[in-house]
Design a protein around this motif. Structure first.
Motif, PDB file in Angstrom:
ATOM      1  N   ARG A   1      52.101  41.719  41.487  1.00  0.00           N
ATOM      2  CA  ARG A   1      51.699  41.839  42.888  1.00  0.00           C
ATOM      3  C   ARG A   1      50.847  40.673  43.363  1.00  0.00           C
ATOM      4  O   ARG A   1      50.768  40.404  44.557  1.00  0.00           O
ATOM      5  CB  ARG A   1      50.916  43.145  43.101  1.00  0.00           C
TER       6      ARG A   1
ATOM      7  N   PHE B   1      47.586  40.678  42.960  1.00  0.00           N
ATOM      8  CA  PHE B   1      46.243  41.217  43.165  1.00  0.00           C
ATOM      9  C   PHE B   1      46.091  42.477  42.332  1.00  0.00           C
ATOM     10  O   PHE B   1      47.073  43.058  41.858  1.00  0.00           O
ATOM     11  CB  PHE B   1      45.973  41.521  44.649  1.00  0.00           C
TER      12      PHE B   1
ATOM     13  N   ALA C   1      41.880  39.220  43.879  1.00  0.00           N
ATOM     14  CA  ALA C   1      42.959  38.249  43.716  1.00  0.00           C
ATOM     15  C   ALA C   1      42.439  37.053  42.934  1.00  0.00           C
ATOM     16  O   ALA C   1      41.232  36.790  42.909  1.00  0.00           O
ATOM     17  CB  ALA C   1      43.490  37.809  45.083  1.00  0.00           C
TER      18      ALA C   1
ATOM     19  N   ARG D   1      45.265  49.103  53.371  1.00  0.00           N
ATOM     20  CA  ARG D   1      44.983  48.298  52.174  1.00  0.00           C
ATOM     21  C   ARG D   1      45.941  47.121  52.036  1.00  0.00           C
ATOM     22  O   ARG D   1      45.577  46.086  51.484  1.00  0.00           O
ATOM     23  CB  ARG D   1      45.081  49.176  50.921  1.00  0.00           C
ATOM     24  N   ASP D   2      47.179  47.293  52.529  1.00  0.00           N
ATOM     25  CA  ASP D   2      48.146  46.198  52.425  1.00  0.00           C
ATOM     26  C   ASP D   2      47.649  44.972  53.173  1.00  0.00           C
ATOM     27  O   ASP D   2      47.700  43.847  52.666  1.00  0.00           O
ATOM     28  CB  ASP D   2      49.507  46.634  52.972  1.00  0.00           C
ATOM     29  N   ALA D   3      47.146  45.194  54.400  1.00  0.00           N
ATOM     30  CA  ALA D   3      46.626  44.081  55.191  1.00  0.00           C
ATOM     31  C   ALA D   3      45.405  43.474  54.521  1.00  0.00           C
ATOM     32  O   ALA D   3      45.235  42.249  54.504  1.00  0.00           O
ATOM     33  CB  ALA D   3      46.279  44.556  56.597  1.00  0.00           C
TER      34      ALA D   3
ATOM     35  N   SER E   1      44.699  43.511  51.254  1.00  0.00           N
ATOM     36  CA  SER E   1      45.102  42.774  50.050  1.00  0.00           C
ATOM     37  C   SER E   1      45.644  41.394  50.416  1.00  0.00           C
ATOM     38  O   SER E   1      45.394  40.415  49.703  1.00  0.00           O
ATOM     39  CB  SER E   1      46.138  43.573  49.262  1.00  0.00           C
ATOM     40  N   ARG E   2      46.355  41.320  51.542  1.00  0.00           N
ATOM     41  CA  ARG E   2      46.858  40.009  51.982  1.00  0.00           C
ATOM     42  C   ARG E   2      45.707  39.099  52.392  1.00  0.00           C
ATOM     43  O   ARG E   2      45.720  37.892  52.114  1.00  0.00           O
ATOM     44  CB  ARG E   2      47.841  40.181  53.143  1.00  0.00           C
ATOM     45  N   ALA E   3      44.693  39.675  53.032  1.00  0.00           N
ATOM     46  CA  ALA E   3      43.527  38.876  53.438  1.00  0.00           C
ATOM     47  C   ALA E   3      42.767  38.354  52.228  1.00  0.00           C
ATOM     48  O   ALA E   3      42.297  37.207  52.217  1.00  0.00           O
ATOM     49  CB  ALA E   3      42.610  39.724  54.326  1.00  0.00           C
TER      50      ALA E   3
ATOM     51  N   GLN F   1      44.055  37.783  49.213  1.00  0.00           N
ATOM     52  CA  GLN F   1      44.873  36.732  48.591  1.00  0.00           C
ATOM     53  C   GLN F   1      44.778  35.428  49.383  1.00  0.00           C
ATOM     54  O   GLN F   1      44.717  34.340  48.802  1.00  0.00           O
ATOM     55  CB  GLN F   1      46.318  37.195  48.501  1.00  0.00           C
ATOM     56  N   GLN F   2      44.769  35.544  50.693  1.00  0.00           N
ATOM     57  CA  GLN F   2      44.650  34.348  51.524  1.00  0.00           C
ATOM     58  C   GLN F   2      43.305  33.663  51.297  1.00  0.00           C
ATOM     59  O   GLN F   2      43.227  32.434  51.170  1.00  0.00           O
ATOM     60  CB  GLN F   2      44.810  34.718  52.998  1.00  0.00           C
TER      61      GLN F   2
ATOM     62  N   ARG G   1      43.303  31.953  47.936  1.00  0.00           N
ATOM     63  CA  ARG G   1      44.060  30.683  47.986  1.00  0.00           C
ATOM     64  C   ARG G   1      43.220  29.591  48.650  1.00  0.00           C
ATOM     65  O   ARG G   1      43.278  28.424  48.242  1.00  0.00           O
ATOM     66  CB  ARG G   1      45.375  30.887  48.733  1.00  0.00           C
TER      67      ARG G   1
END
Length: 290
Positions: free
Chosen positions: A187, A189, A205, A229-231, A233-235, A237-238, A241
Motif C-alpha cells: 500500500r 503506508f 509512510a 482515512r483514504d484521503a 493516507s494520501r496526504a 504519503q505526499q 515524498r
C-alpha cells in the motif's frame, strides 16, 4: 580504549551511565545511577563528576543529575537527525494543520523506533510517543513502516526479543507481523489501529534517502473513529515524498543544478535561501582552524 578490571572499556561504562537516564527517569542520584548500572558507588561518583565537568551531565537540586546540554549540542550536529528534522518540519507543520492531532517522525534504532520530532495539539487523542523516546516497531504505524523496509536480520531480532503485544488489537504472532509488513509494502503506508490505546490509530509512510532506502517514517496519530482515512493516507504519503525530495536534495554534491544553496550548511540546516547564503558566506569568511 582502556579497560577496567571487569574487562569493560571506559567508553562503554560511560555510555551505560548515560543510558540509565530515560524519559521516565530524567533525574537520578549517584546511588540510583550505581544501582541501575551495577557499578560500585565510588567509581560511579568519580565518573559522574567527570561527566558533569564536561557538561555531559548536569547537577540539579537534591543531589540529582540529568543529561547535559552538551549531548543535545553534539546530537544536533549529526546529519541523520538535525538535517532530517529540519527538512521535515515544514511538511509536518502543514500535515498538522490538516489533521489537528499528532504528527511525528521516527527513525530505526535497534529493534525500536526512535521519535526524533513531533507536533501535537492540546486536545489531541492519546499518544504514547515522546521526542527522544522509543516505540515498539511491531505496534506502531511508524514502526511498521521502518520494519517493512528493514533487513531481514532486524525482523528476526524483533521476533527473538518477542512481540509483547500491548493490547488484544495489536499484532499477536509472527504470521500477523509478516502479513502487516506485506500490506505496508504493497500500500505504501502502514496502519496501526488501536494497537496501544483503543481510541487512537496511527498511519505512516516512508521517507527515502539519497540511495533510495527508507531513512525514516512520517506518521500521524488520530482518533480511531476518524473517517476519510483514504484521503489522509494520501496526504501523509505526499508529505513523506516532499521530505524525501528535500532530504535527497540536501545531499547532492556541490555544483549540482538541484543542490540546495549553502555549501556544507545544506546538510544540517533547512532555512530560507537568504539565510543559507548568509551562513555560507560566514563560513567562507571565517579563518580556518588549520
Amino acid at each position: 580504549m582502556a579497560r577496567s578490571s571487569d574487562g569493560v572499556s571506559a567508553l562503554t561504562r560511560v555510555l551505560r551511565i548515560l543510558d540509565v537516564f530515560t524519559v521516565d527517569t530524567p533525574f537520578l542520584t549517584v546511588s540510583e545511577i550505581a544501582r541501575r548500572t551495577g557499578y560500585p558507588i565510588s567509581s560511579t561518583h568519580r565518573m559522574v563528576q567527570e561527566l558533569t565537568g564536561n557538561s555531559l551531565l548536569e547537577h540539579v537540586e537534591r543531589n540529582r543529575y540529568r543529561l547535559g546540554n552538551r549531548l543535545w549540542e553534539l546530537g544536533s550536529k549529526t546529519p541523520g537527525s538535525l538535517g532530517l528534522r529540519e527538512i521535515a518540519q515544514p511538511f509536518m507543520a502543514e500535515l498538522h494543520r490538516r489533521v489537528g492531532q499528532h504528527v511525528q517522525l521516527a527513525v530505526l534504532y535497534g529493534v525500536d523506533g526512535l521519535i526524533v520530532e513531533r507536533i501535537s495539539a492540546q486536545d489531541a487523542v492519546v499518544n504514547a510517543a515522546v521526542v527522544g523516546g522509543r516505540m515498539p516497531l511491531p505496534h506502531t504505524a511508524t514502526g511498521l513502516v521502518l520494519l517493512a523496509h528493514a533487513p531481514d536480520s532486524v525482523i528476526a531480532e524483533v521476533l527473538q526479543v518477542g512481540l509483547d503485544p500491548p493490547s488484544s488489537r495489536a499484532i499477536q504472532s509472527a504470521a500477523e507481523l509478516a502479513a502487516a509488513l506485506r500490506s505496508t509494502r504493497q500500500r505504501g503506508f502502514a496502519v496501526a489501529d488501536g494497537f496501544i490505546y483503543p481510541g487512537s490509530a496511527g498511519l505512516a509512510a516512508p521517507v527515502l534517502g539519497p540511495d533510495g532506502r527508507v531513512v525514516a517514517a512520517l506518521g500521524v496519530v488520530i482518533p480511531s473513529d476518524l473517517v476519510a482515512r483514504d484521503a489522509l493516507s494520501r496526504a501523509i504519503q505526499q508529505a513523506a515524498r516532499g521530505v524525501s525530495r528535500g532530504y535527497v536534495r540536501a545531499y547532492l554534491p556541490p555544483g549540482h543544478p538541484d543542490a540546495r544553496p549553502g555549501g556544507p550548511w545544506r546538510y544540517l540546516v533547512n532555512s530560507s535561501v537568504l539565510s543559507m547564503r548568509y551562513l555560507e558566506r560566514r563560513s567562507i569568511d571565517q579563518p580556518s582552524a588549520d
